[in-house]
Design a protein around this motif. Sequence first.
Motif, PDB file in Angstrom:
ATOM      1  N   ALA A  77       0.850  -1.190   0.000  1.00 49.82           N
ATOM      2  CA  ALA A  77       0.000   0.000   0.000  1.00 49.82           C
ATOM      3  C   ALA A  77       0.889   1.244   0.000  1.00 49.82           C
ATOM      4  CB  ALA A  77      -0.916  -0.008   1.212  1.00 49.82           C
ATOM      5  N   GLU A  78       0.375   2.341  -0.508  1.00 46.58           N
ATOM      6  CA  GLU A  78       1.175   3.537  -0.754  1.00 46.58           C
ATOM      7  C   GLU A  78       1.898   4.030   0.497  1.00 46.58           C
ATOM      8  OE1 GLU A  78       0.592   8.077  -2.541  1.00 46.58           O
ATOM      9  OE2 GLU A  78      -1.047   6.622  -2.574  1.00 46.58           O
ATOM     10  N   SER A  80       2.439   2.176   3.350  1.00 41.21           N
ATOM     11  CA  SER A  80       2.731   1.050   4.246  1.00 41.21           C
ATOM     12  C   SER A  80       4.096   1.178   4.915  1.00 41.21           C
ATOM     13  CB  SER A  80       2.637  -0.269   3.477  1.00 41.21           C
ATOM     14  OG  SER A  80       3.520  -0.262   2.372  1.00 41.21           O
ATOM     15  N   ILE A  81       5.121   1.588   4.161  1.00 39.49           N
ATOM     16  CA  ILE A  81       6.456   1.717   4.751  1.00 39.49           C
ATOM     17  C   ILE A  81       6.482   2.810   5.812  1.00 39.49           C
ATOM     18  CG2 ILE A  81       8.875   2.266   4.284  1.00 39.49           C
ATOM     19  CD1 ILE A  81       8.069  -0.455   3.288  1.00 39.49           C
ATOM     20  N   ARG A  82       5.858   3.936   5.499  1.00 41.27           N
ATOM     21  CA  ARG A  82       5.810   5.038   6.476  1.00 41.27           C
ATOM     22  C   ARG A  82       5.119   4.593   7.760  1.00 41.27           C
ATOM     23  NH1 ARG A  82       6.455  10.366   5.815  1.00 41.27           N
ATOM     24  NH2 ARG A  82       6.401  10.125   3.547  1.00 41.27           N
ATOM     25  N   GLN A  83       4.002   3.878   7.633  1.00 42.16           N
ATOM     26  CA  GLN A  83       3.278   3.412   8.813  1.00 42.16           C
ATOM     27  C   GLN A  83       4.115   2.414   9.618  1.00 42.16           C
ATOM     28  OE1 GLN A  83       0.447   4.582   9.887  1.00 42.16           O
ATOM     29  NE2 GLN A  83      -0.041   5.850   8.108  1.00 42.16           N
ATOM     30  N   LEU A  84       4.819   1.540   8.913  1.00 44.33           N
ATOM     31  CA  LEU A  84       5.614   0.515   9.589  1.00 44.33           C
ATOM     32  C   LEU A  84       6.789   1.126  10.340  1.00 44.33           C
ATOM     33  CD1 LEU A  84       5.652  -2.581   9.873  1.00 44.33           C
ATOM     34  CD2 LEU A  84       7.229  -2.653   7.938  1.00 44.33           C
ATOM     35  N   VAL A  85       7.474   2.085   9.721  1.00 48.53           N
ATOM     36  CA  VAL A  85       8.657   2.690  10.333  1.00 48.53           C
ATOM     37  C   VAL A  85       8.299   3.491  11.579  1.00 48.53           C
ATOM     38  CG1 VAL A  85      10.497   4.376   9.937  1.00 48.53           C
ATOM     39  CG2 VAL A  85       9.975   2.681   8.202  1.00 48.53           C
ATOM     40  N   GLN A  86       7.080   4.006  11.652  1.00 51.84           N
ATOM     41  CA  GLN A  86       6.678   4.775  12.831  1.00 51.84           C
ATOM     42  C   GLN A  86       6.736   3.950  14.111  1.00 51.84           C
ATOM     43  OE1 GLN A  86       2.846   6.479  11.930  1.00 51.84           O
ATOM     44  NE2 GLN A  86       3.705   8.087  10.622  1.00 51.84           N
ATOM     45  N   CYS A  87       6.641   2.628  13.972  1.00 52.98           N
ATOM     46  CA  CYS A  87       6.717   1.767  15.158  1.00 52.98           C
ATOM     47  C   CYS A  87       8.050   1.923  15.876  1.00 52.98           C
ATOM     48  CB  CYS A  87       6.536   0.300  14.767  1.00 52.98           C
ATOM     49  SG  CYS A  87       4.916  -0.117  14.089  1.00 52.98           S
ATOM     50  N   PHE A  88       9.097   2.285  15.132  1.00 50.28           N
ATOM     51  CA  PHE A  88      10.431   2.343  15.699  1.00 50.28           C
ATOM     52  C   PHE A  88      10.712   3.643  16.445  1.00 50.28           C
ATOM     53  CE2 PHE A  88      10.524  -0.789  12.343  1.00 50.28           C
ATOM     54  CZ  PHE A  88      11.219  -1.844  12.931  1.00 50.28           C
ATOM     55  N   VAL A  99       0.520  -6.055   7.922  1.00 51.57           N
ATOM     56  CA  VAL A  99      -0.568  -7.008   7.787  1.00 51.57           C
ATOM     57  C   VAL A  99      -0.626  -7.492   6.342  1.00 51.57           C
ATOM     58  CG1 VAL A  99      -2.351  -5.324   7.202  1.00 51.57           C
ATOM     59  CG2 VAL A  99      -2.992  -7.425   8.396  1.00 51.57           C
ATOM     60  N   TYR A 100      -1.198  -8.659   6.157  1.00 44.56           N
ATOM     61  CA  TYR A 100      -1.192  -9.329   4.859  1.00 44.56           C
ATOM     62  C   TYR A 100      -2.628  -9.521   4.392  1.00 44.56           C
ATOM     63  CZ  TYR A 100      -0.489 -13.185   1.570  1.00 44.56           C
ATOM     64  OH  TYR A 100      -0.491 -13.983   0.469  1.00 44.56           O
ATOM     65  N   ARG A 101      -2.897  -9.139   3.141  1.00 43.67           N
ATOM     66  CA  ARG A 101      -4.248  -9.301   2.595  1.00 43.67           C
ATOM     67  C   ARG A 101      -4.181  -9.846   1.178  1.00 43.67           C
ATOM     68  NH1 ARG A 101      -6.779  -3.506   4.643  1.00 43.67           N
ATOM     69  NH2 ARG A 101      -6.682  -3.975   6.879  1.00 43.67           N
ATOM     70  N   VAL A 181       0.030  -2.270   5.111  1.00 45.34           N
ATOM     71  CA  VAL A 181      -0.630  -3.367   4.401  1.00 45.34           C
ATOM     72  C   VAL A 181       0.177  -3.807   3.182  1.00 45.34           C
ATOM     73  CG1 VAL A 181      -2.744  -4.123   3.260  1.00 45.34           C
ATOM     74  CG2 VAL A 181      -2.865  -2.482   5.153  1.00 45.34           C
ATOM     75  N   ALA A 182       0.328  -5.118   3.054  1.00 46.27           N
ATOM     76  CA  ALA A 182       0.917  -5.716   1.851  1.00 46.27           C
ATOM     77  C   ALA A 182      -0.130  -6.620   1.221  1.00 46.27           C
ATOM     78  CB  ALA A 182       2.163  -6.513   2.205  1.00 46.27           C
ATOM     79  N   PHE A 183      -0.266  -6.527  -0.089  1.00 43.53           N
ATOM     80  CA  PHE A 183      -1.252  -7.315  -0.815  1.00 43.53           C
ATOM     81  C   PHE A 183      -0.551  -8.374  -1.662  1.00 43.53           C
ATOM     82  CE2 PHE A 183      -3.020  -3.056  -0.275  1.00 43.53           C
ATOM     83  CZ  PHE A 183      -4.263  -3.331   0.278  1.00 43.53           C
ATOM     84  N   GLU A 184      -1.257  -9.459  -1.882  1.00 41.60           N
ATOM     85  CA  GLU A 184      -0.754 -10.492  -2.778  1.00 41.60           C
ATOM     86  C   GLU A 184      -1.948 -11.145  -3.466  1.00 41.60           C
ATOM     87  OE1 GLU A 184       2.174 -14.323  -2.230  1.00 41.60           O
ATOM     88  OE2 GLU A 184       2.653 -12.453  -1.221  1.00 41.60           O
TER      89      GLU A 184
END
Length: 326
Positions: A77-78, A80-88, A99-101, A181-184
């Motif tokens: 998702a556009e 997703s990286i920004r949201q994930l890095v905020q955890c740190f 999350v995986y969808r 979010v990552a999609f497959e």
Amino acid sequence: MNIPTRSANKLEIVIASDGSKDATAEIVRSFGGAESGGRVRLVNFEKNRGKTVVLNEAMPELHGEIVAFSDASSMLAEDSIRQLVQCFSDSRVGAASGVYRLLKTDQARIGSQEDLYWKYETFLKVQEANLGAFTGAHGSLYAIRRELYPFPSADTINDDFTIPIRILEHGYRVAYEPTAVAFEEAHEMEGFSRRVRITTGNIEQLREIKSLIWPPRPFVLLCLLSHKIGRLLAPLSLLVALAANLALRRQFPYNWLLLGQVLFYALAVLGAIFSLRPKILRLPYYFCMINSALFAWVYQALRHGRAIPSRVELDQLGNQPPLERP
């Protein structure tokens, strides 16, 4: 993906090619010109040696503080990286999972069943995270602090479990960020060999139990045992239930329970042959298929003489060699 800071112009994208025989290298090089500012790089390995080997050799090529991993088949998702890095922003967080969808579930034979499975898997991960006992990540998208990368052994099957739990052992938290979010596409998830590889990875994860016993991490250990060990015991429990039902078939209500089991497995057989409708009738086949992966693992382990066959050997299970052209 390597993310040194939050600034977009500091984003470094590294594609590691594990002996790809298609046009992967050429495509990546086409994005790596002057217009990219050197932010798109290719680490090309001529020979296929497995994902973990590639990760171990590619990590020294990275320079940033945070490294985000993704698979070739995943679409992010556009934001997703920004949201994930905020955890740190929390110094106690050493790893974080997105999350995986699934997409296009209606275009895959068992896409709806896979979608249901992964929704349930996501639910379990959310509950584990709420308990502070989240361990494994989604391989389609997760990130770590680069300095904590544990360089797992080359025969590691599930890097998305082994890497986060090794970081957990060092006293850091593993966060779960459902907005990353990552999609497959659903068809990417099909294939019996993939289910066998997942089962083998679950068995491989048993090696990590000792690190949860001392120093004691009771919630993490409980979640690992119930989530992973319980899943491995399910196929054996099905056999025991069927055997017990056969032994008690002349008594009520076991005669009716046996009839229910026979109908269930009959639907599973039909589902393996035909695309049953409505879709709910495909659940018995999907359920039996994912559980039978344990017995395929037993076969592979006996065949190769070791508990954890290589990823290449597992991927070859059920795949017929290509026909030679005359």
